[in-house]
Design an enzyme around this catalytic site. Structure first.
Site, PDB file in Angstrom:
ATOM      1  N   CYS A 123       2.370   1.565 -11.511  1.00 55.10           N
ATOM      2  CA  CYS A 123       2.352   3.030 -11.446  1.00 55.10           C
ATOM      3  C   CYS A 123       3.551   3.643 -12.170  1.00 55.10           C
ATOM      4  O   CYS A 123       4.573   2.992 -12.396  1.00 55.10           O
ATOM      5  CB  CYS A 123       2.290   3.507 -10.005  1.00 55.10           C
ATOM      6  N   CYS A 178       5.708   5.841 -11.097  1.00 53.66           N
ATOM      7  CA  CYS A 178       6.966   5.949 -10.342  1.00 53.66           C
ATOM      8  C   CYS A 178       7.705   4.621 -10.289  1.00 53.66           C
ATOM      9  O   CYS A 178       8.927   4.596 -10.124  1.00 53.66           O
ATOM     10  CB  CYS A 178       6.753   6.542  -8.947  1.00 53.66           C
TER      11      CYS A 178
END
Length: 136
Positions: free
Chosen positions: A46, A48
């Site tokens: 992902c 993040c």
């Protein structure tokens, strides 16, 4: 599961600074049973993880005190190892990315995805450094 060539650079973000990849539940158990402190990073594909978690983990290692052992499992790739690591992070629900600091096999500090997502890498590093200063 993600293709190996896709996650290779994401793995290397951590292995290039000294993290050991764990691929089996036995490897996780062995790592967490070591004496001293162990930082476990549950890596992820992902955004993040790329923008916040991995850079924060790397930056945190610039601290005077740091964990004795650095290990990582990869969510969505190393299912067995990830499940084993998450089982040791109870009562926290599974999330990725996440980071856990263990001392002599006991969980002493946890950063869940909601502590990582939307926060700058510097803040994540600072949080980890505070934990290192308290436990390492």
């Amino acid at each position: 599961m993600y293709p190996a060539e896709l996650v290779k650079p994401m793995r290397e973000d951590l292995t290039n600074v000294g993290f050991e990849e764990l691929h089996t539940s036995e490897a996780v158990e062995s790592a967490l049973n070591k004496t001293g402190t162990t930082l476990v990073v549950v890596n992820s594909v992902c955004g993040c993880a790329a923008a916040n978690a991995r850079p924060g983990a790397r930056m945190s290692l610039q601290n005077a005190k740091k964990p004795d052992h650095l290990v990582t499992v990869f969510a969505g790739v190393d299912k067995e190892a990830t499940d084993a690591a998450r089982a040791q992070m109870v009562p926290f629900p599974p999330s990725s990315p996440s980071m856990a600091l263990f001392k002599d096999g006991e969980l002493v500090h946890m950063l869940e995805r909601h502590h990582i997502e939307g926060r700058p890498a510097e803040l994540i590093a600072e949080n980890l450094m505070d934990a290192y200063n308290d436990h390492c």
